[in-house]
Motif scaffolding. Structure first.
Motif, PDB file in Angstrom:
ATOM      1  N   LEU A 128       0.809  -1.219   0.000  1.00 54.37           N
ATOM      2  CA  LEU A 128       0.000   0.000   0.000  1.00 54.37           C
ATOM      3  C   LEU A 128       0.843   1.270   0.000  1.00 54.37           C
ATOM      4  N   ASN A 129       2.144   1.113  -0.190  1.00 53.77           N
ATOM      5  CA  ASN A 129       3.032   2.280  -0.175  1.00 53.77           C
ATOM      6  C   ASN A 129       2.941   3.028  -1.503  1.00 53.77           C
ATOM      7  N   PRO A 130       2.358   4.233  -1.533  1.00 49.13           N
ATOM      8  CA  PRO A 130       2.228   4.980  -2.786  1.00 49.13           C
ATOM      9  C   PRO A 130       3.570   5.300  -3.437  1.00 49.13           C
ATOM     10  N   LYS A 131       4.608   5.485  -2.619  1.00 47.04           N
ATOM     11  CA  LYS A 131       5.923   5.763  -3.186  1.00 47.04           C
ATOM     12  C   LYS A 131       6.431   4.569  -3.983  1.00 47.04           C
ATOM     13  N   ALA A 132       6.154   3.370  -3.483  1.00 47.07           N
ATOM     14  CA  ALA A 132       6.527   2.167  -4.228  1.00 47.07           C
ATOM     15  C   ALA A 132       5.735   2.079  -5.518  1.00 47.07           C
ATOM     16  N   THR A 133       4.465   2.452  -5.450  1.00 49.10           N
ATOM     17  CA  THR A 133       3.635   2.456  -6.653  1.00 49.10           C
ATOM     18  C   THR A 133       4.199   3.397  -7.703  1.00 49.10           C
ATOM     19  N   LEU A 134       4.527   4.611  -7.300  1.00 46.59           N
ATOM     20  CA  LEU A 134       5.104   5.577  -8.228  1.00 46.59           C
ATOM     21  C   LEU A 134       6.434   5.106  -8.783  1.00 46.59           C
ATOM     22  N   PHE A 135       7.242   4.472  -7.940  1.00 48.55           N
ATOM     23  CA  PHE A 135       8.543   3.983  -8.379  1.00 48.55           C
ATOM     24  C   PHE A 135       8.386   2.962  -9.495  1.00 48.55           C
ATOM     25  N   PHE A 136       7.503   2.007  -9.314  1.00 45.49           N
ATOM     26  CA  PHE A 136       7.346   0.966 -10.324  1.00 45.49           C
ATOM     27  C   PHE A 136       6.634   1.474 -11.576  1.00 45.49           C
ATOM     28  N   LEU A 137       5.724   2.410 -11.399  1.00 51.65           N
ATOM     29  CA  LEU A 137       5.104   3.027 -12.576  1.00 51.65           C
ATOM     30  C   LEU A 137       6.160   3.729 -13.423  1.00 51.65           C
ATOM     31  N   SER A 138       7.029   4.482 -12.762  1.00 54.33           N
ATOM     32  CA  SER A 138       8.086   5.201 -13.476  1.00 54.33           C
ATOM     33  C   SER A 138       9.074   4.219 -14.102  1.00 54.33           C
ATOM     34  N   LEU A 139       9.384   3.163 -13.361  1.00 47.43           N
ATOM     35  CA  LEU A 139      10.362   2.191 -13.835  1.00 47.43           C
ATOM     36  C   LEU A 139       9.884   1.509 -15.118  1.00 47.43           C
ATOM     37  N   PHE A 140       8.652   1.040 -15.102  1.00 46.24           N
ATOM     38  CA  PHE A 140       8.147   0.303 -16.256  1.00 46.24           C
ATOM     39  C   PHE A 140       7.715   1.217 -17.397  1.00 46.24           C
ATOM     40  N   ALA A 141       7.484   2.496 -17.092  1.00 42.41           N
ATOM     41  CA  ALA A 141       7.067   3.414 -18.159  1.00 42.41           C
ATOM     42  C   ALA A 141       8.241   4.136 -18.801  1.00 42.41           C
ATOM     43  N   VAL A 142       9.306   4.363 -18.044  1.00 46.38           N
ATOM     44  CA  VAL A 142      10.411   5.194 -18.521  1.00 46.38           C
ATOM     45  C   VAL A 142      11.699   4.396 -18.710  1.00 46.38           C
ATOM     46  N   VAL A 143      12.129   3.698 -17.669  1.00 44.78           N
ATOM     47  CA  VAL A 143      13.428   3.022 -17.704  1.00 44.78           C
ATOM     48  C   VAL A 143      13.394   1.765 -18.567  1.00 44.78           C
ATOM     49  N   ILE A 144      12.370   0.936 -18.360  1.00 43.90           N
ATOM     50  CA  ILE A 144      12.271  -0.320 -19.090  1.00 43.90           C
ATOM     51  C   ILE A 144      11.648  -0.061 -20.454  1.00 43.90           C
ATOM     52  N   SER A 145      12.342  -0.444 -21.492  1.00 48.96           N
ATOM     53  CA  SER A 145      11.884  -0.204 -22.853  1.00 48.96           C
ATOM     54  C   SER A 145      10.638  -1.016 -23.173  1.00 48.96           C
ATOM     55  N   ALA A 146       9.785  -0.449 -24.018  1.00 47.46           N
ATOM     56  CA  ALA A 146       8.586  -1.169 -24.452  1.00 47.46           C
ATOM     57  C   ALA A 146       8.954  -2.405 -25.266  1.00 47.46           C
ATOM     58  N   GLN A 147      10.148  -2.405 -25.856  1.00 44.26           N
ATOM     59  CA  GLN A 147      10.597  -3.537 -26.668  1.00 44.26           C
ATOM     60  C   GLN A 147      11.239  -4.652 -25.830  1.00 44.26           C
ATOM     61  N   THR A 148      11.409  -4.396 -24.543  1.00 42.14           N
ATOM     62  CA  THR A 148      11.994  -5.430 -23.682  1.00 42.14           C
ATOM     63  C   THR A 148      11.042  -6.619 -23.598  1.00 42.14           C
ATOM     64  N   PRO A 149      11.524  -7.826 -23.868  1.00 43.92           N
ATOM     65  CA  PRO A 149      10.652  -9.011 -23.809  1.00 43.92           C
ATOM     66  C   PRO A 149      10.015  -9.193 -22.436  1.00 43.92           C
ATOM     67  N   LEU A 150       8.829  -9.774 -22.423  1.00 43.96           N
ATOM     68  CA  LEU A 150       8.093  -9.989 -21.181  1.00 43.96           C
ATOM     69  C   LEU A 150       8.897 -10.853 -20.208  1.00 43.96           C
ATOM     70  N   LEU A 151       9.638 -11.817 -20.737  1.00 43.14           N
ATOM     71  CA  LEU A 151      10.444 -12.687 -19.884  1.00 43.14           C
ATOM     72  C   LEU A 151      11.498 -11.884 -19.124  1.00 43.14           C
ATOM     73  N   TYR A 152      12.115 -10.920 -19.796  1.00 43.16           N
ATOM     74  CA  TYR A 152      13.103 -10.068 -19.142  1.00 43.16           C
ATOM     75  C   TYR A 152      12.442  -9.219 -18.060  1.00 43.16           C
ATOM     76  N   LYS A 153      11.266  -8.677 -18.367  1.00 44.61           N
ATOM     77  CA  LYS A 153      10.556  -7.857 -17.389  1.00 44.61           C
ATOM     78  C   LYS A 153      10.208  -8.682 -16.151  1.00 44.61           C
ATOM     79  N   ALA A 154       9.785  -9.922 -16.383  1.00 46.21           N
ATOM     80  CA  ALA A 154       9.474 -10.808 -15.256  1.00 46.21           C
ATOM     81  C   ALA A 154      10.728 -11.083 -14.432  1.00 46.21           C
TER      82      ALA A 154
END
Length: 211
Positions: A128-154
Motif C-alpha cells: 500500500l506504499n504509494p511511493k513504491a507504486t510511483l517507483f514501479f510506474l516510473s520504472l516500467f514506463a520510462v526506464v524499461i523499454s517497451a521492446q523489452t521481452p516480457l520474460l526479461y521484465k518478469a
C-alpha cells in the motif's frame, strides 16, 4: 543486446529506493528489536513478496489505470496512511519490554502467529506504499523499454523482490546482533514510541502530499 545496461540501471535505481528510510524500514526496525530476528525476517519476506504485486500490476496495465485515474491513486494513498496510523498508534501504546527470559518465553508461546502477522504487516506496508507504486510506474514506463521481452521484465521483477527481501533480511540480522539489540531493548519503551511517531509522521506526509 540491451539487457545488461537496462538491468544495471534498474538494479541501481532499486538499490537507492530500497535503502532510503521509509515505512518498510520502520516496520523491520521495530520487529527486529521488539520481537527478534526470525520475526523481522518474516516481515522482510512479506515486503519482498509485495514487490511482486507492484510488478504484476505494472505488467498487466493496472499501473497505467492508477496513473491516469487520480481518485484511485488517492484511495490507495488513504488506505496506506490509515494502515500506518494503525501501526503507529499501536507502537506508541506499546508497553516497556519485559525481562529477557520473560520475553523469550512469551515468544515461544506465540511464535507462529507473530511470524504470520509480521509477514502480513510487511506485505501490506509495502503493497500500500504509494511511493513504491510511483517507483514501479516510473520504472516500467520510462526506464524499461517497451521492446523489452516480457520474460526479461518478469526477471527484473523477481530480482527486485529477492533483492528487497535480502536487503531487509540483512538489516534484520544486523539489528539483532546481541550488543545492538540489548542496547535498543534497554531503550525499548522509548524506541516503540519513537517508531510510532515516525509511522504517524509518514502517514501525515502521505495525506498532506496527496490531498
Amino acid at each position: 543486446m540491451n539487457f545488461w545496461p537496462e538491468f544495471l540501471v534498474i538494479a541501481t535505481a532499486h538499490l537507492l529506493a530500497v535503502a532510503s528510510p521509509g515505512p518498510d524500514f520502520a516496520i523491520v526496525l521495530r520487529y527486529a528489536v521488539r520481537f527478534g530476528r526470525k520475526t523481522a525476517i518474516y516481515a522482510s519476506l512479506g515486503i519482498g513478496c509485495a514487490i511482486l504485486l507492484h510488478v504484476t500490476y505494472s505488467l498487466v496495465g493496472i499501473g497505467v489505470l492508477i496513473k491516469t485515474t487520480p481518485w484511485l491513486f488517492q484511495l490507495l494513498t488513504l488506505l496506506a496512511a490509515l494502515y500506518l496510523i494503525y501501526l503507529g498508534q499501536g507502537a506508541i501504546r506499546a508497553k516497556a519490554p519485559a525481562l529477557s527470559a520473560t520475553a523469550e518465553l512469551t515468544a515461544a508461546h506465540s511464535e507462529l502467529p507473530r511470524k504470520r502477522s509480521a509477514f502480513i504487516a510487511g506485505f501490506i506496508t509495502n503493497g500500500l506504499n504509494p511511493k513504491a507504486t510511483l517507483f514501479f510506474l516510473s520504472l516500467f514506463a520510462v526506464v524499461i523499454s517497451a521492446q523489452t521481452p516480457l520474460l526479461y521484465k518478469a526477471f527484473y521483477g523477481v530480482y527486485m523482490a529477492v533483492a528487497t527481501a535480502a536487503w531487509f533480511t540483512l538489516l534484520s540480522c544486523l539489528l539483532t546482533q546481541s550488543k545492538v539489540r540489548q542496547f535498543l531493548l534497554a531503550k525499548g519503551f522509548w524506541f516503540d514510541r519513537l517508531m510510532g511517531i515516525l509511522l504517524l509522521l509518514l502517514a501525515g506526509h502521505l495525506l498532506f502530499s496527496s490531498f
